[in-house]
Scaffold this active site. Sequence first.
Site, mmCIF file in Angstrom:
data_model
loop_
_atom_site.group_PDB
_atom_site.id
_atom_site.type_symbol
_atom_site.label_atom_id
_atom_site.label_comp_id
_atom_site.label_asym_id
_atom_site.label_seq_id
_atom_site.Cartn_x
_atom_site.Cartn_y
_atom_site.Cartn_z
ATOM 1 N N ARG A 78 56.469 -19.987 75.046
ATOM 2 C CA ARG A 78 56.937 -18.722 74.470
ATOM 3 C C ARG A 78 58.370 -18.475 74.928
ATOM 4 O O ARG A 78 58.630 -18.414 76.138
ATOM 5 C CB ARG A 78 56.020 -17.573 74.899
ATOM 6 C CG ARG A 78 56.537 -16.229 74.413
ATOM 7 C CD ARG A 78 55.701 -15.055 74.882
ATOM 8 N NE ARG A 78 56.312 -13.796 74.446
ATOM 9 C CZ ARG A 78 56.666 -12.811 75.267
ATOM 10 N NH1 ARG A 78 56.430 -12.922 76.570
ATOM 11 N NH2 ARG A 78 57.252 -11.726 74.808
ATOM 12 N N HIS A 122 63.662 -9.620 72.604
ATOM 13 C CA HIS A 122 63.289 -9.462 74.020
ATOM 14 C C HIS A 122 64.450 -8.781 74.733
ATOM 15 O O HIS A 122 65.091 -9.352 75.610
ATOM 16 C CB HIS A 122 62.983 -10.825 74.648
ATOM 17 C CG HIS A 122 62.180 -10.747 75.921
ATOM 18 N ND1 HIS A 122 60.989 -11.414 76.129
ATOM 19 C CD2 HIS A 122 62.410 -10.068 77.078
ATOM 20 C CE1 HIS A 122 60.526 -11.168 77.338
ATOM 21 N NE2 HIS A 122 61.377 -10.345 77.936
ATOM 22 N N GLU A 167 57.580 -5.692 74.655
ATOM 23 C CA GLU A 167 57.493 -4.528 75.538
ATOM 24 C C GLU A 167 58.380 -3.351 75.125
ATOM 25 O O GLU A 167 59.300 -2.943 75.860
ATOM 26 C CB GLU A 167 57.804 -4.932 76.978
ATOM 27 C CG GLU A 167 56.890 -6.020 77.500
ATOM 28 C CD GLU A 167 56.948 -6.164 79.000
ATOM 29 O OE1 GLU A 167 57.879 -5.643 79.622
ATOM 30 O OE2 GLU A 167 56.034 -6.797 79.554
ATOM 31 N N ASN A 292 51.155 -8.368 78.128
ATOM 32 C CA ASN A 292 51.806 -8.763 79.383
ATOM 33 C C ASN A 292 51.161 -7.954 80.502
ATOM 34 O O ASN A 292 51.198 -6.725 80.466
ATOM 35 C CB ASN A 292 53.304 -8.455 79.334
ATOM 36 C CG ASN A 292 54.032 -9.329 78.324
ATOM 37 O OD1 ASN A 292 53.449 -10.254 77.757
ATOM 38 N ND2 ASN A 292 55.301 -9.030 78.079
ATOM 39 N N TYR A 294 50.797 -7.401 84.711
ATOM 40 C CA TYR A 294 51.323 -7.688 86.044
ATOM 41 C C TYR A 294 50.525 -7.003 87.144
ATOM 42 O O TYR A 294 50.278 -7.563 88.202
ATOM 43 C CB TYR A 294 52.811 -7.307 86.127
ATOM 44 C CG TYR A 294 53.647 -8.285 85.361
ATOM 45 C CD1 TYR A 294 53.984 -8.071 84.024
ATOM 46 C CD2 TYR A 294 54.050 -9.493 85.956
ATOM 47 C CE1 TYR A 294 54.714 -9.006 83.306
ATOM 48 C CE2 TYR A 294 54.775 -10.425 85.242
ATOM 49 C CZ TYR A 294 55.100 -10.178 83.915
ATOM 50 O OH TYR A 294 55.822 -11.110 83.198
ATOM 51 N N GLU A 352 52.363 -12.791 79.060
ATOM 52 C CA GLU A 352 53.026 -12.874 80.364
ATOM 53 C C GLU A 352 52.050 -12.460 81.460
ATOM 54 O O GLU A 352 51.346 -11.471 81.312
ATOM 55 C CB GLU A 352 54.254 -11.953 80.464
ATOM 56 C CG GLU A 352 55.416 -12.358 79.619
ATOM 57 C CD GLU A 352 56.586 -11.406 79.739
ATOM 58 O OE1 GLU A 352 56.759 -10.777 80.813
ATOM 59 O OE2 GLU A 352 57.321 -11.232 78.755
HETATM 60 N N1 LIG Z 1 55.898 -0.668 87.886
HETATM 61 N N2 LIG Z 1 55.294 -1.310 87.170
HETATM 62 N N3 LIG Z 1 54.576 -1.799 86.507
HETATM 63 C C1 LIG Z 1 54.579 -2.935 85.725
HETATM 64 C C2 LIG Z 1 55.402 -2.675 84.511
HETATM 65 C C3 LIG Z 1 56.036 -3.962 84.218
HETATM 66 C C4 LIG Z 1 57.187 -3.735 83.310
HETATM 67 N N4 LIG Z 1 58.024 -4.923 83.279
HETATM 68 C C5 LIG Z 1 57.615 -6.009 82.689
HETATM 69 O O1 LIG Z 1 56.535 -6.074 82.191
HETATM 70 C C6 LIG Z 1 58.567 -7.178 82.634
HETATM 71 C C7 LIG Z 1 58.274 -8.177 81.660
HETATM 72 C C8 LIG Z 1 59.403 -8.720 80.825
HETATM 73 O O2 LIG Z 1 58.937 -9.154 79.554
HETATM 74 C C9 LIG Z 1 60.109 -9.907 81.511
HETATM 75 O O3 LIG Z 1 61.324 -10.158 80.833
HETATM 76 C C10 LIG Z 1 60.339 -9.595 82.986
HETATM 77 O O4 LIG Z 1 61.112 -10.609 83.594
HETATM 78 C C11 LIG Z 1 58.952 -9.517 83.627
HETATM 79 C C12 LIG Z 1 59.047 -9.337 85.155
HETATM 80 O O5 LIG Z 1 59.568 -8.073 85.454
HETATM 81 C C13 LIG Z 1 58.113 -8.427 83.018
#
Ligand SMILES: N=[N+]=NCCCCNC(=O)[C@@H]1[C@H]2[C@H](O)[C@@H](O)[C@H](O)[C@@H](CO)[C@@H]12
Length: 448
Positions: A78, A122, A167, A292, A294, A352
């Site tokens: 991706r 993105h 996102e 996604n 985390y 993700e």
């Molecule tokens: N507080 N808190 N809670 C979690 C909320 C997470 C929001 N950020 C993402 O999901 C970004 C997504 C992005 O696509 C990628 O481009 C970023 O590199 C990753 C890592 O940061 C993740």
Amino acid sequence: MSKSYVFPEGFVWGAATAAYQIEGSPLADGAGPSIWQRFAHTPGRMLNDDNGDIACDHYNRFRDDIAIMKSLGLQSYRFSISWSRVLPEGKGRVNQKGLDFYERLVDTLLENDIAPVATLFHWDLPAALDDRGGWLNPDVADWFGEYSEVMFKRLDGRIKRWATLNEPWVVTDGGYLHGALAPGHRNRFEAPIASHHLLRAHGKSVQAYRAIGQHDIGIVVNIEPKYAASDSAEDQAARDRAEAYMNRQYLDPVFFGKYPEQMRDIFGEAWPEWPQADMDLISQPIDFIGVNYYTRNVTRHDESSWPLKASPVRQPQHTYTETGWEVYPQGLTDTLTWVKQRYGNPQVFITENGAAFFDPPKAERGRVRDPLRVSYLRQHLRAVHDAIDAGCNIGGYFVWSLLDNLEWSLGYSKRFGIVHVDYQTQTRTPKDSARYYAGIVASHGARL
Ligand SMILES: N=[N+]=NCCCCNC(=O)[C@@H]1[C@H]2[C@H](O)[C@@H](O)[C@H](O)[C@@H](CO)[C@@H]12
């Protein structure tokens, strides 16, 4: 008897990246600047004044990176397309050299039996469109539809799975409400407008795809399950607001054609009323959603928190990552079953999932030990399997990220990659987690 974690036939194993985070050469071969190229060169916006001018130099090294993907046995990759490489002014004139790069990338992936999954947006909006108001200008939906059409006509068929947006919550919350991300606005009235126009743009892209595309299109959202810190009514209400704001604000319009009722509580007079025609455009059927995941959020009422009146409660009993996120794999199972129950078990890809833990700037004798990431992957892949056992329709998993890369305004300080990047030499070194993941892919989960 311990359970078998063998995944269903056809479950796809991949890794994910994004253009501005890995490509470098943001202005090469006629590309126009994006808002992230502009933001990264604005003093004070980026940790250590880092920027994406070089990043992982993927623009020049993509063949080597695809060879690494192949060596790990990845079946899919991706990536995102930089809108302003293809349309330097965001609309109108097409930059053939920009398109040529993505065609070379896709064809090389296919030559290596790796299925490309493309994200059209993105976060790196063309700066020329931001000059015209960007996500605040209602015309942005048509601009995105035009860009989508250029990409579908050139690459659909070789790309069989498209995501419109990555996102939208982060784009709006970070870029228009709190200001930590490009374009760096902090405005309660702008945020709902940006959100709505992002969703309209999604709708225009789906509409364009239905006219010319032959395969699948969806949207990628970040979901962070919310758990009330106590049984008190105010904590429960805070949880409900937080869930509406992050997890339902985009999926409810896409699946139900309406926003969560809590949005007006959250934004008050700043929450507009939108025409039904917009909601009809937004809620056309899609083929999959990318989730996604985390971390989770234990949520309490907090009168001082703006505009949500909700704050997280730290969970000291669990590990936290370098980005301050609690490691909570059960939250992934809960997220996937929540999506199944609320939205009618749509096809979901985990687009993700990963973590930043401390990794050294240089490999030691060709090795990078990352036991915490190995543990994170094991726990979360088991959580995915548990969701599949609960009847969730999960098509695949993409680890974030293939490479250490530019973590937006945190610069290169956070390493999410399963492959280490030495930014001084651009040397790639698969970490222990890459070898672990390769074993999971090869055994289709049996070694979990
Ligand atoms: N507080 N808190 N809670 C979690 C909320 C997470 C929001 N950020 C993402 O999901 C970004 C997504 C992005 O696509 C990628 O481009 C970023 O590199 C990753 C890592 O940061 C993740």
